[in-house]
Scaffold this motif. Structure first.
Motif, mmCIF file in Angstrom:
data_model
loop_
_atom_site.group_PDB
_atom_site.id
_atom_site.type_symbol
_atom_site.label_atom_id
_atom_site.label_comp_id
_atom_site.label_asym_id
_atom_site.label_seq_id
_atom_site.Cartn_x
_atom_site.Cartn_y
_atom_site.Cartn_z
ATOM 1 N N PHE A 128 15.300 -11.980 -0.262
ATOM 2 C CA PHE A 128 16.191 -10.836 -0.126
ATOM 3 C C PHE A 128 15.941 -9.761 -1.190
ATOM 4 O O PHE A 128 16.711 -8.817 -1.321
ATOM 5 C CB PHE A 128 17.655 -11.292 -0.195
ATOM 6 N N ILE A 129 14.867 -9.917 -1.946
ATOM 7 C CA ILE A 129 14.530 -8.949 -2.998
ATOM 8 C C ILE A 129 13.234 -8.237 -2.612
ATOM 9 O O ILE A 129 12.220 -8.881 -2.363
ATOM 10 C CB ILE A 129 14.363 -9.654 -4.373
ATOM 11 N N ASN A 130 13.280 -6.915 -2.580
ATOM 12 C CA ASN A 130 12.077 -6.115 -2.311
ATOM 13 C C ASN A 130 11.292 -5.919 -3.592
ATOM 14 O O ASN A 130 11.868 -5.642 -4.648
ATOM 15 C CB ASN A 130 12.449 -4.724 -1.767
ATOM 16 N N ILE A 131 9.992 -6.048 -3.475
ATOM 17 C CA ILE A 131 9.110 -5.758 -4.603
ATOM 18 C C ILE A 131 8.223 -4.596 -4.168
ATOM 19 O O ILE A 131 7.490 -4.692 -3.183
ATOM 20 C CB ILE A 131 8.249 -6.977 -4.992
ATOM 21 N N THR A 132 8.298 -3.509 -4.900
ATOM 22 C CA THR A 132 7.549 -2.306 -4.545
ATOM 23 C C THR A 132 6.360 -2.151 -5.477
ATOM 24 O O THR A 132 6.518 -2.123 -6.697
ATOM 25 C CB THR A 132 8.461 -1.057 -4.663
ATOM 26 N N GLU A 133 5.176 -2.025 -4.889
ATOM 27 C CA GLU A 133 3.965 -1.806 -5.672
ATOM 28 C C GLU A 133 3.500 -0.382 -5.434
ATOM 29 O O GLU A 133 3.397 0.059 -4.289
ATOM 30 C CB GLU A 133 2.862 -2.781 -5.251
ATOM 31 N N LYS A 134 3.244 0.347 -6.526
ATOM 32 C CA LYS A 134 2.730 1.708 -6.436
ATOM 33 C C LYS A 134 1.670 1.897 -7.511
ATOM 34 O O LYS A 134 1.784 1.331 -8.597
ATOM 35 C CB LYS A 134 3.854 2.741 -6.677
ATOM 36 N N PRO A 135 0.652 2.696 -7.207
ATOM 37 C CA PRO A 135 -0.356 2.948 -8.243
ATOM 38 C C PRO A 135 0.240 3.789 -9.368
ATOM 39 O O PRO A 135 1.041 4.688 -9.124
ATOM 40 C CB PRO A 135 -1.460 3.710 -7.494
#
Length: 179
Positions: A128-135
């Protein structure tokens, strides 16, 4: 006769066939640009004043109209409440010019994100936890080099896919002195 008109006449320059081929004509062209920019500024100032007046008028008129809307909505709400007192099942009334009634509101969920994440982690419900990856773009610009429009790691020579760099040429600029 204004100074600008006099200078234009003495230099007798026409736009058709005009070509800047000496410093005097270049200076004249800069003077004309400054004159046109001044006129643009005056036009913008006038427009801003007029827009402000129209916005004030619009706000005033709409406030007056909103008071009338609120007045009638208040009376309609009182009428609807009377209907509900007479009939507990009363929800709405359709009339030729519209509908009045009651509608159940949606529940509003309020989140304290940090607390929710902590609770979900403790309960081992990380789905239920979003992990956002961005450069990290600023770090990429600092650490890598550009070669023929592509980004390369200077330590390994490896190209980084997904990044292209458009190398700008030169821009021609004109800056006129304000008078």
């Amino acid at each position: 006769m204004e100074l600008q008109e006099y200078l234009d006449q003495t230099e007798a320059v026409e736009q058709e066939g005009f070509k800047v081929d000496d410093e005097q004509k270049a200076n004249w062209a800069l003077r004309k640009i400054a004159q046109f920019q001044k006129q643009q500024k005056q036009n913008n100032e006038l427009a801003t004043i007029e827009i402000s007046k129209i916005e004030d008028w619009n706000k005033s008129e709409n406030e007056r109209l909103q008071q009338s809307i609120d007045f009638f909505q208040g009376h309609l709400a009182a009428f609807a409440m009377e209907q509900r007192e007479k009939d507990a099942k009363f929800k709405s009334l359709k009339l030729p010019n519209g509908r009045i009634g009651f509608r159940k509101k949606q529940a509003k969920w309020n989140y304290d994100d940090d607390q929710v994440i902590e609770s979900l982690k403790k309960a081992e419900m990380t789905d239920f936890i979003n992990i956002t990856e961005k450069p990290n773009k600023s770090q990429i610009k600092k650490s890598f080099e550009v070669m023929n429009g592509k980004v390369v790691n200077p330590d390994t020579g490896e190209f980084i896919d997904g990044i292209t760099v458009d190398e700008p040429g030169e821009d021609f600029t004109v800056k006129v002195d304000e008078s």
